[in-house]
Design an enzyme around this catalytic site. Structure first.
Site, short mmCIF file in Angstrom:
data_model
loop_
_atom_site.label_atom_id
_atom_site.label_comp_id
_atom_site.label_asym_id
_atom_site.label_seq_id
_atom_site.Cartn_x
_atom_site.Cartn_y
_atom_site.Cartn_z
CD GLU A 165 27.38 29.09 -3.10
OE1 GLU A 165 27.35 30.16 -2.78
OE2 GLU A 165 26.30 28.50 -3.95
CB CYS A 196 25.61 27.41 0.00
SG CYS A 196 24.79 26.88 -1.60
#
Length: 157
Positions: free
Chosen positions: A56, A87
């Site tokens: 991500e 993330c």
């Protein structure tokens, strides 16, 4: 297949490719704007020796560079797995319109990627955490904050 399923399959394919190449764990991500993939990322922790190089984060960095913006307004993020705490923080700061994920954090924990200890540590008072943390004199740091607060030409984010 729905458009969401198609983009998720792309995120999974990116993760598989990175994992098979030995770049890192089995995680992939794509970022979509106007039904087009503008960025993709796989976990590259092993390839880069960077513990923040989760799929991500890699994709967010790529998308922001592409858009020349620090926000992903108007974008959707597709992650092959429910984002970890780091993330999630990056995703919230990037502000995409929506996040889709496939595997859950329980699925990740079952194969050795368990973030439960991070959630537990964050909930503990600082003095009870396993990682020693100490607040030092903040005189100079507070001055920096004061200068930021008075700065006229700042960009808020």
């Amino acid at each position: 297949m729905t458009r969401e399923e198609i983009f998720m399959q792309q995120a999974i394919a990116v993760g598989l490719e990175g994992m098979r190449a030995g770049k890192g764990g089995p995680f992939g991500c794509v970022i979509v704007q106007n039904n087009q993939i503008i960025a993709s990322g796989c976990n590259t922790v092993l390839a880069t020796n960077d513990p923040t190089a989760h799929a991500e984060v890699v994709a967010i960095r790529q998308a922001c560079a592409y858009l020349q913006s620090f926000q992903l307004t108007g974008c959707e993020l597709y992650a092959s797995c429910e984002p970890c705490p780091m993330c999630m923080g990056a995703i919230y700061w990037a502000r995409p319109d929506k996040v889709y994920f496939a595997n859950t954090k329980a699925d990740a924990a079952a194969i050795g990627f368990d973030d439960a200890f991070i959630y537990e540590e964050m909930a503990r008072p600082m003095h009870l955490r396993k990682l020693s943390m100490q607040c030092l004199d903040s005189t100079n740091a507070i001055e920096m904050f004061a200068e930021w607060q008075e700065k006229g030409n700042k960009t808020l984010y």
